[in-house]
Design an enzyme around this catalytic site. Structure first.
Site, mmCIF file in Angstrom:
data_model
loop_
_atom_site.group_PDB
_atom_site.id
_atom_site.type_symbol
_atom_site.label_atom_id
_atom_site.label_comp_id
_atom_site.label_asym_id
_atom_site.label_seq_id
_atom_site.Cartn_x
_atom_site.Cartn_y
_atom_site.Cartn_z
ATOM 1 C CB CYS A 67 48.724 -94.225 -78.261
ATOM 2 S SG CYS A 67 49.430 -93.019 -77.110
ATOM 3 C CG HIS A 110 45.171 -96.158 -77.067
ATOM 4 N ND1 HIS A 110 46.148 -96.605 -76.168
ATOM 5 C CD2 HIS A 110 45.293 -94.668 -77.060
ATOM 6 C CE1 HIS A 110 46.646 -95.449 -75.647
ATOM 7 N NE2 HIS A 110 46.295 -94.393 -76.132
ATOM 8 C CG ASN A 125 47.235 -93.020 -73.008
ATOM 9 O OD1 ASN A 125 47.803 -93.940 -73.370
ATOM 10 N ND2 ASN A 125 46.889 -92.154 -73.712
HETATM 11 O O1 UT7 Z 1 47.100 -91.589 -76.334
HETATM 12 C C1 UT7 Z 1 47.081 -90.833 -77.375
HETATM 13 C C2 UT7 Z 1 45.795 -90.014 -77.311
HETATM 14 N N1 UT7 Z 1 45.363 -89.158 -76.661
HETATM 15 C C3 UT7 Z 1 44.341 -88.843 -76.528
HETATM 16 O O2 UT7 Z 1 43.546 -89.731 -76.965
HETATM 17 C C4 UT7 Z 1 43.962 -88.006 -75.452
HETATM 18 C C5 UT7 Z 1 42.741 -87.035 -76.085
HETATM 19 N N2 UT7 Z 1 42.283 -86.220 -75.126
HETATM 20 C C6 UT7 Z 1 41.647 -86.244 -73.981
HETATM 21 O O3 UT7 Z 1 41.562 -87.303 -73.264
HETATM 22 C C7 UT7 Z 1 40.843 -84.990 -73.348
HETATM 23 O O4 UT7 Z 1 41.006 -83.919 -74.361
HETATM 24 C C8 UT7 Z 1 41.669 -84.649 -72.051
HETATM 25 C C9 UT7 Z 1 41.219 -85.556 -71.041
HETATM 26 C C10 UT7 Z 1 42.986 -84.410 -72.167
HETATM 27 C C11 UT7 Z 1 40.979 -83.264 -71.532
HETATM 28 O O5 UT7 Z 1 39.421 -83.207 -71.651
HETATM 29 P P1 UT7 Z 1 38.866 -82.144 -72.431
HETATM 30 O O6 UT7 Z 1 37.203 -82.261 -71.962
HETATM 31 O O7 UT7 Z 1 39.183 -82.356 -73.687
HETATM 32 O O8 UT7 Z 1 39.192 -80.765 -71.632
HETATM 33 P P2 UT7 Z 1 39.948 -79.582 -72.033
HETATM 34 O O9 UT7 Z 1 41.093 -79.665 -72.289
HETATM 35 O O10 UT7 Z 1 38.965 -78.831 -73.083
HETATM 36 O O11 UT7 Z 1 39.821 -78.437 -70.792
HETATM 37 C C12 UT7 Z 1 38.712 -78.236 -70.048
HETATM 38 C C13 UT7 Z 1 38.869 -77.569 -68.868
HETATM 39 C C14 UT7 Z 1 40.029 -76.495 -69.179
HETATM 40 O O12 UT7 Z 1 39.489 -75.338 -68.035
HETATM 41 P P3 UT7 Z 1 39.024 -73.940 -68.918
HETATM 42 O O13 UT7 Z 1 39.831 -73.588 -69.723
HETATM 43 O O14 UT7 Z 1 37.668 -74.573 -69.268
HETATM 44 O O15 UT7 Z 1 38.773 -73.034 -67.606
HETATM 45 C C15 UT7 Z 1 41.247 -77.156 -68.452
HETATM 46 O O16 UT7 Z 1 42.011 -75.960 -67.811
HETATM 47 O O17 UT7 Z 1 39.423 -78.314 -67.836
HETATM 48 C C16 UT7 Z 1 40.671 -77.931 -67.347
HETATM 49 N N3 UT7 Z 1 41.740 -78.924 -67.011
HETATM 50 C C17 UT7 Z 1 41.599 -79.608 -65.714
HETATM 51 N N4 UT7 Z 1 41.020 -79.419 -64.810
HETATM 52 C C18 UT7 Z 1 41.058 -80.055 -63.423
HETATM 53 C C19 UT7 Z 1 42.425 -79.662 -67.782
HETATM 54 N N5 UT7 Z 1 43.057 -80.656 -66.953
HETATM 55 C C20 UT7 Z 1 42.541 -80.585 -65.847
HETATM 56 C C21 UT7 Z 1 42.512 -81.438 -64.504
HETATM 57 N N6 UT7 Z 1 41.994 -81.061 -63.617
HETATM 58 N N7 UT7 Z 1 43.584 -82.403 -64.567
#
Ligand code: UT7
Length: 325
Positions: free
Chosen positions: A112, A252, A282
């Site tokens: 990225c 980004h 993204n």
């Molecule tokens: O471009 C390169 C750099 N990349 C980035 O900058 C991306 C950085 N990361 C992010 O943008 C975020 O971490 C995400 C959007 C990927 C995820 O958001 P988060 O607030 O960090 O969520 P999490 O990974 O802590 O997951 C929270 C919950 C989990 O469920 P439990 O374990 O709390 O029951 C996941 O299983 O959300 C769940 N989850 C989803 N639920 C519905 C993860 N993906 C999804 C989804 N729909 N698509």
């Protein structure tokens, strides 16, 4: 000698993949995707389309805006992690298409952050007097390499390409300063492990899901916010500027919450931050040049304004560039 951006261009697939479409593919909801990421839809290439199908038109539009012929381009850089073929470099395909005969061309792998790395490298060639016209393209076809069974990643990424033409100028404008970093100790936070020499192409590798993007999202999120703010302050300081001097902040476009958190940490002026993540998701190396082209074509960047661009991605890599328009 300075390197000035005299042309911008972009090209994205026509196909739109909405959050409602994704609800039919994985266990997710429009509400989760919008509140956690800000993304409403992303562009998706059709089967048979490849990176150069978008990188070439983006490059041509940048050249057209600058009024420069492809034959006058001295260097072609393409930042990507989803090139047409494993080799040769997609930059060579672009070089041929625009008619930059015999000009050097290489691809750059900084995920990225690749476009900003490329912009800064192109600037070096111009400032050293080794090139007058440098084409920098950032493009990705990430929908081809996501794991469509992993809801935590497949909802995030989109396809497209953006480009700029950098031209030598004697004026005190263009890229004024930059900062670039990497931390390979965190190489496995975002990766596509299979297909390279560590895990060559095989049925077993593909069946194990190693040919797809893997990301530890939450850890990446925290690192991204800190590093994007730090590297932006560093690049601005090099130009004896601070966040309050920024007219346009183009981060980004990975996640609206990351963008908001970085904007708050930096305290850039209200209304300075450009956001289009809701429409493209993204797009990795394409995200900053697509945003820059949208802003520029809308006539919103005025002569003399300060534009701060910053990105963070796999590597880990992170970088910023400060441009006086
Ligand atoms: O471009 C390169 C750099 N990349 C980035 O900058 C991306 C950085 N990361 C992010 O943008 C975020 O971490 C995400 C959007 C990927 C995820 O958001 P988060 O607030 O960090 O969520 P999490 O990974 O802590 O997951 C929270 C919950 C989990 O469920 P439990 O374990 O709390 O029951 C996941 O299983 O959300 C769940 N989850 C989803 N639920 C519905 C993860 N993906 C999804 C989804 N729909 N698509």
């Amino acid at each position: 000698m300075r390197a000035r951006i005299t042309g911008t261009g972009m090209s994205v697939p026509d196909g739109i993949l909405s959050n409602a479409d994704l609800e039919k593919i994985v266990d997710t909801t429009d509400e989760w995707i919008v509140t956690r990421t800000g993304i409403k839809e992303r562009r998706m290439a059709e089967e048979g389309q490849s990176l150069s199908d978008f990188a070439i038109p983006a490059a041509e539009r940048a050249l057209e805006m600058a009024g420069v012929e492809g034959a006058d381009v001295d260097l072609v850089i393409c930042a990507t992690i989803s090139s047409d073929r494993l080799f040769p470099a997609t930059s060579c395909i672009i070089q041929d298409a625009i008619g930059a005969k015999d000009a050097p061309a290489f691809d750059l792998s900084a995920a990225c952050t690749g476009f900003i790395y490329g912009l800064n490298i192109g600037t070096q060639f111009i400032e050293a007097g080794r090139a007058r016209n440098v084409l920098v393209v950032g493009g990705e076809m990430l929908t081809q390499i996501v794991d469509w069974s992993d809801r935590a990643t497949c909802v995030l990424f989109g396809d497209g390409a953006g480009a700029v033409l950098l031209q030598a100028t004697e004026q005190n404008r263009g890229v004024l300063g930059y900062a670039m970093h990497a931390d390979g100790a965190l190489a496995d936070l975002i990766e596509r492990p299979g297909g390279g020499s560590r895990s060559p192409i095989s049925h077993a590798m593909i069946d194990a899901g190693l040919a797809n993007i893997r990301m530890r999202g939450n850890e990446t999120f925290k690192k991204a916010v800190r590093r994007l703010a730090e590297v932006s302050v560093e690049a601005l300081a090099e130009c004896e500027l601070g966040p309050r001097d920024v007219d346009w902040f183009i981060p980004h476009q990975a996640n609206k919450r990351i963008i908001d958190a970085v904007g708050q940490r930096l305290a850039v002026p209200d209304g300075a931050t450009y956001v289009n993540v809701e429409r493209y998701g993204n797009t990795s190396a394409a995200s900053v040049p697509i945003a820059l082209d949208e802003l520029n074509r809308a006539g919103r960047v005025e002569d003399g304004q300060i534009v701060l661009m910053t990105a963070f991605g796999s590597g880990l890599t992170w970088a910023s560039a400060v441009v006086k328009w």
